[in-house]
Each structure stands twice: as C-alpha cells, then as structure tokens.
Design a protein around this motif. Structure first.
Motif, PDB file in Angstrom:
ATOM      1  N   ALA A   1       0.822  -1.206   0.000  1.00 46.17           N
ATOM      2  CA  ALA A   1       0.000   0.000   0.000  1.00 46.17           C
ATOM      3  C   ALA A   1       0.858   1.260   0.000  1.00 46.17           C
ATOM      4  CB  ALA A   1      -0.935  -0.003   1.204  1.00 46.17           C
ATOM      5  N   THR A   2       1.961   1.245   0.748  1.00 42.20           N
ATOM      6  CA  THR A   2       2.865   2.396   0.768  1.00 42.20           C
ATOM      7  C   THR A   2       3.483   2.628  -0.606  1.00 42.20           C
ATOM      8  OG1 THR A   2       3.386   2.055   3.106  1.00 42.20           O
ATOM      9  CG2 THR A   2       4.932   3.361   1.823  1.00 42.20           C
ATOM     10  N   THR A   3       3.908   1.553  -1.246  1.00 41.57           N
ATOM     11  CA  THR A   3       4.498   1.657  -2.586  1.00 41.57           C
ATOM     12  C   THR A   3       3.493   2.210  -3.590  1.00 41.57           C
ATOM     13  OG1 THR A   3       5.961  -0.225  -2.126  1.00 41.57           O
ATOM     14  CG2 THR A   3       5.636   0.387  -4.434  1.00 41.57           C
ATOM     15  N   ILE A   4       2.262   1.692  -3.563  1.00 44.05           N
ATOM     16  CA  ILE A   4       1.235   2.146  -4.494  1.00 44.05           C
ATOM     17  C   ILE A   4       0.912   3.626  -4.262  1.00 44.05           C
ATOM     18  CG2 ILE A   4      -1.195   1.902  -5.137  1.00 44.05           C
ATOM     19  CD1 ILE A   4      -0.881  -1.107  -4.589  1.00 44.05           C
ATOM     20  N   ALA A   5       0.800   4.021  -2.977  1.00 41.81           N
ATOM     21  CA  ALA A   5       0.490   5.418  -2.664  1.00 41.81           C
ATOM     22  C   ALA A   5       1.581   6.355  -3.179  1.00 41.81           C
ATOM     23  CB  ALA A   5       0.312   5.586  -1.157  1.00 41.81           C
ATOM     24  N   LEU A   6       2.836   5.968  -2.996  1.00 38.62           N
ATOM     25  CA  LEU A   6       3.941   6.800  -3.473  1.00 38.62           C
ATOM     26  C   LEU A   6       3.966   6.874  -4.997  1.00 38.62           C
ATOM     27  CD1 LEU A   6       6.799   5.684  -1.044  1.00 38.62           C
ATOM     28  CD2 LEU A   6       5.680   7.913  -1.117  1.00 38.62           C
ATOM     29  N   VAL A   7       3.706   5.746  -5.659  1.00 45.37           N
ATOM     30  CA  VAL A   7       3.697   5.736  -7.125  1.00 45.37           C
ATOM     31  C   VAL A   7       2.595   6.640  -7.655  1.00 45.37           C
ATOM     32  CG1 VAL A   7       3.192   4.296  -9.141  1.00 45.37           C
ATOM     33  CG2 VAL A   7       4.788   3.481  -7.408  1.00 45.37           C
ATOM     34  N   VAL A   8       1.403   6.547  -7.067  1.00 42.03           N
ATOM     35  CA  VAL A   8       0.289   7.409  -7.496  1.00 42.03           C
ATOM     36  C   VAL A   8       0.656   8.877  -7.316  1.00 42.03           C
ATOM     37  CG1 VAL A   8      -2.075   8.120  -6.948  1.00 42.03           C
ATOM     38  CG2 VAL A   8      -1.497   5.682  -7.100  1.00 42.03           C
ATOM     39  N   TRP A   9       1.275   9.200  -6.181  1.00 42.40           N
ATOM     40  CA  TRP A   9       1.646  10.592  -5.918  1.00 42.40           C
ATOM     41  C   TRP A   9       2.723  11.078  -6.891  1.00 42.40           C
ATOM     42  CZ3 TRP A   9       5.945  12.995  -3.035  1.00 42.40           C
ATOM     43  CH2 TRP A   9       5.716  14.356  -2.759  1.00 42.40           C
ATOM     44  N   PHE A  10       3.731  10.242  -7.132  1.00 41.59           N
ATOM     45  CA  PHE A  10       4.808  10.631  -8.040  1.00 41.59           C
ATOM     46  C   PHE A  10       4.313  10.785  -9.478  1.00 41.59           C
ATOM     47  CE2 PHE A  10       8.150   8.735  -5.068  1.00 41.59           C
ATOM     48  CZ  PHE A  10       8.586   9.981  -4.656  1.00 41.59           C
ATOM     49  N   TRP A  11       3.399   9.923  -9.888  1.00 38.26           N
ATOM     50  CA  TRP A  11       2.966   9.910 -11.283  1.00 38.26           C
ATOM     51  C   TRP A  11       1.783  10.822 -11.573  1.00 38.26           C
ATOM     52  CZ3 TRP A  11       3.135   3.988 -12.788  1.00 38.26           C
ATOM     53  CH2 TRP A  11       4.482   3.598 -12.867  1.00 38.26           C
ATOM     54  N   SER A  12       1.083  11.276 -10.552  1.00 41.30           N
ATOM     55  CA  SER A  12      -0.127  12.054 -10.795  1.00 41.30           C
ATOM     56  C   SER A  12       0.198  13.375 -11.497  1.00 41.30           C
ATOM     57  CB  SER A  12      -0.842  12.353  -9.476  1.00 41.30           C
ATOM     58  OG  SER A  12      -1.936  13.235  -9.699  1.00 41.30           O
ATOM     59  N   PRO A  13      -0.461  13.666 -12.634  1.00 40.85           N
ATOM     60  CA  PRO A  13      -0.257  14.955 -13.298  1.00 40.85           C
ATOM     61  C   PRO A  13      -1.058  16.077 -12.630  1.00 40.85           C
ATOM     62  CG  PRO A  13      -1.785  13.637 -14.566  1.00 40.85           C
ATOM     63  CD  PRO A  13      -1.348  12.783 -13.407  1.00 40.85           C
ATOM     64  N   MET A  14      -1.888  15.706 -11.662  1.00 43.09           N
ATOM     65  CA  MET A  14      -2.695  16.679 -10.937  1.00 43.09           C
ATOM     66  C   MET A  14      -2.118  16.905  -9.544  1.00 43.09           C
ATOM     67  SD  MET A  14      -6.475  15.315 -12.057  1.00 43.09           S
ATOM     68  CE  MET A  14      -6.049  13.626 -11.611  1.00 43.09           C
ATOM     69  N   ALA A  15      -2.512  17.996  -8.922  1.00 48.08           N
ATOM     70  CA  ALA A  15      -1.987  18.334  -7.597  1.00 48.08           C
ATOM     71  C   ALA A  15      -2.567  17.405  -6.540  1.00 48.08           C
ATOM     72  CB  ALA A  15      -2.321  19.785  -7.262  1.00 48.08           C
ATOM     73  N   ILE A  16      -1.692  16.791  -5.745  1.00 40.36           N
ATOM     74  CA  ILE A  16      -2.073  16.018  -4.567  1.00 40.36           C
ATOM     75  C   ILE A  16      -1.247  16.567  -3.414  1.00 40.36           C
ATOM     76  CG2 ILE A  16      -2.151  13.758  -3.462  1.00 40.36           C
ATOM     77  CD1 ILE A  16      -2.348  12.478  -6.179  1.00 40.36           C
ATOM     78  N   GLU A  17      -1.896  17.201  -2.467  1.00 42.79           N
ATOM     79  CA  GLU A  17      -1.165  17.857  -1.398  1.00 42.79           C
ATOM     80  C   GLU A  17      -0.418  16.837  -0.550  1.00 42.79           C
ATOM     81  OE1 GLU A  17      -3.001  20.998   0.789  1.00 42.79           O
ATOM     82  OE2 GLU A  17      -4.539  21.283  -0.731  1.00 42.79           O
ATOM     83  N   LEU A  18       0.772  17.201  -0.137  1.00 38.84           N
ATOM     84  CA  LEU A  18       1.635  16.272   0.579  1.00 38.84           C
ATOM     85  C   LEU A  18       1.033  15.852   1.916  1.00 38.84           C
ATOM     86  CD1 LEU A  18       4.313  14.766   0.533  1.00 38.84           C
ATOM     87  CD2 LEU A  18       5.401  16.760   1.548  1.00 38.84           C
ATOM     88  N   TRP A  19       0.261  16.735   2.562  1.00 40.51           N
ATOM     89  CA  TRP A  19      -0.322  16.364   3.849  1.00 40.51           C
ATOM     90  C   TRP A  19      -1.338  15.234   3.688  1.00 40.51           C
ATOM     91  CZ3 TRP A  19      -5.472  16.330   4.952  1.00 40.51           C
ATOM     92  CH2 TRP A  19      -6.323  17.073   4.141  1.00 40.51           C
ATOM     93  N   GLN A  20      -1.990  15.155   2.523  1.00 40.80           N
ATOM     94  CA  GLN A  20      -2.928  14.068   2.280  1.00 40.80           C
ATOM     95  C   GLN A  20      -2.198  12.731   2.176  1.00 40.80           C
ATOM     96  OE1 GLN A  20      -4.583  15.826  -1.324  1.00 40.80           O
ATOM     97  NE2 GLN A  20      -6.485  16.330  -0.242  1.00 40.80           N
ATOM     98  N   LEU A  21      -1.074  12.729   1.453  1.00 39.50           N
ATOM     99  CA  LEU A  21      -0.259  11.526   1.371  1.00 39.50           C
ATOM    100  C   LEU A  21       0.276  11.159   2.746  1.00 39.50           C
ATOM    101  CD1 LEU A  21       1.293   9.384  -0.355  1.00 39.50           C
ATOM    102  CD2 LEU A  21       3.158  11.053  -0.465  1.00 39.50           C
ATOM    103  N   GLY A  22       0.757  12.156   3.508  1.00 45.33           N
ATOM    104  CA  GLY A  22       1.300  11.897   4.832  1.00 45.33           C
ATOM    105  C   GLY A  22       0.270  11.338   5.786  1.00 45.33           C
ATOM    106  N   LEU A  23      -0.954  11.866   5.742  1.00 45.23           N
ATOM    107  CA  LEU A  23      -2.019  11.364   6.620  1.00 45.23           C
ATOM    108  C   LEU A  23      -2.337   9.912   6.295  1.00 45.23           C
ATOM    109  CD1 LEU A  23      -4.174  11.921   8.770  1.00 45.23           C
ATOM    110  CD2 LEU A  23      -5.691  12.715   6.936  1.00 45.23           C
ATOM    111  N   PHE A  24      -2.413   9.593   5.005  1.00 45.96           N
ATOM    112  CA  PHE A  24      -2.700   8.211   4.594  1.00 45.96           C
ATOM    113  C   PHE A  24      -1.605   7.254   5.063  1.00 45.96           C
ATOM    114  CE2 PHE A  24      -2.054   4.798   1.471  1.00 45.96           C
ATOM    115  CZ  PHE A  24      -3.279   4.151   1.561  1.00 45.96           C
TER     116      PHE A  24
END
Length: 235
Positions: A192-215
């Motif tokens: 799950a951590t790997t998938i979350a990081l990949v989605v964040w790295f690859w997303s062409p749209m803005a994903i705030e870092l606090w959302q990733l950190g909370l997850f």
C-alpha cells in the motif's frame, strides 16, 4: 551440520543484503522516472491545457512548500528547486535533448537538425516539453518527502507501542500467535505504501503532501500495530 548450514545462510544473506537493497532502489528509481515520462508523453502532452496545468502544479508545489511544510534538512522549496533543476540537467541538458527539442532550428547544427527531424517524426514537441516538466515535478516531489518524516515517525511509534501492549496482553491471556496475520499486515503495509507513493509521483494533478502523509501515517500505524500484536509468542 544443520547449525553450520544455517550460519552460512545467515552470513550469505548479510553479505548480499546491501547489494539487493541498492538493486531494488535502482529499479524503483528507473520505474518511477520511466513511468512519469510515459504518462506525460502519452497523456499530459496531448492537451495544451493539461500541460499548462502541469506547469502550474510544479510552480505551486515548489513555491508553497515553505509555507505548508516543516523545514526538515533545510528549506523544502530550495531543496525541491535544486532537485528539479538537477534532474533536468542530468536527463536533458547533459544529454543534449533540451537543445534538440526546444531550441529553434536556426540555432541547430546539422546533427541537431537530424535529431530533431527524427524526434518530430515520432512525437510532437509539446509531448516532449510535458515530459521535461513531469520529470522536474517528480524530482521536486521526491525532495519534499523528508518533510513527512516527523509525522510518520510519530504515528508509527504509536502503532509500535500500542502493538507491544496488545502483544503483552495476548501472551498474558494465553492467546496464540498468527504468522498469517503478521505477514499479511507486513506485505499489505509495503504494498500500500508503494502504491500510494507511485500514485503521488505519477499524478499529473496536484495532490497535497499532507494528504499523502495522513494516509501513510494512519495505514502504517495500524498495520504495524497488527504486526507486533500477532508477532511470535516467545522471542
């Protein structure tokens, strides 16, 4: 003989472990960069509005980092900018791709013109510009990750402590260990951590870092608690 075999296996694992780690990290970096490039070549670069949105995402995430993130290992904005420019320099400037893709034909040498004709035959220029922007966004996001360390450390520490208490209660009450639950929690955490990081790295749209950190904090804390709770009854 069995004891000697186990000792030899342990020594071999200890020797090869650093090399496996380096190989894994190298492959992960290669996949992250290649995936980001493909997304921007095929998706972002096909629409000028998407490319402009990607540019705005890069600018916003870098410039707002100092205001929204804690300063860990220096200024987040400065680190993100340094990593973004460094990635661009390594992948595009030193290889000459930026000159071949962006410069006007009048500035080209004959070799540059040949390269440009070959590239234009395969992919239009906006696609390459999107790829360059996406690579810089990937590097900038990677540079911002250290800002999550205090939050993750705090959440995971709570999960470990609570799991240790739950394990003590289980042992005191005669409860059984469960290697199945332990390993499922461990692999789920990594996956799950790997998938979350990949989605964040690859997303062409803005994903705030606090959302990733909370997850990551909630997921990691819960799964670490489960791991420790069902760990071996005796060590």
């Amino acid at each position: 003989m069995a004891g000697e075999t186990k000792l030899e296996d342990g020594v071999k694992k200890a020797i090869w472990s650093p090399f496996r780690t380096v190989l894994f990290l190298g492959l992960a970096l290669l996949v992250a960069v290649a995936g980001r490039m493909l997304i921007d070549l095929a998706y972002t670069g096909s629409d000028p509005a998407r490319m402009e949105r990607l540019r705005q995402v890069l600018v916003t995430e870098v410039t707002m980092a100092d205001e929204t993130l804690p300063h860990i290992l220096g200024s987040p904005s400065e680190r993100a900018m340094r990593w973004a420019l460094g990635a661009y320099d390594i992948l595009y400037v030193k290889t000459g791709l930026d000159r071949s893709m962006i410069a006007t034909p009048s500035d080209f040498t004959e070799l540059d013109r040949a390269v440009r004709r070959g590239v234009d035959a395969a992919v239009a220029q906006p696609h390459w510009q999107s790829m360059m922007l996406g690579t810089q966004l990937l590097a900038a996001r990677a540079a911002l990750l250290p800002s999550l360390f205090p939050t993750l450390l705090f959440a995971w520490s709570i999960g470990l402590v609570d799991g240790a208490v739950a394990r003590w209660k289980r042992r005191a009450g005669g409860g059984l260990e469960s290697s199945t639950i332990y390993h499922r929690a461990k692999y789920s955490n990594v996956s799950a951590t790997t998938i979350a990081l990949v989605v964040w790295f690859w997303s062409p749209m803005a994903i705030e870092l606090w959302q990733l950190g909370l997850f990551l904090a909630l997921l990691g804390g819960i799964l670490l608690r489960i791991q420790l709770m069902y760990y071996k009854k005796y060590i």
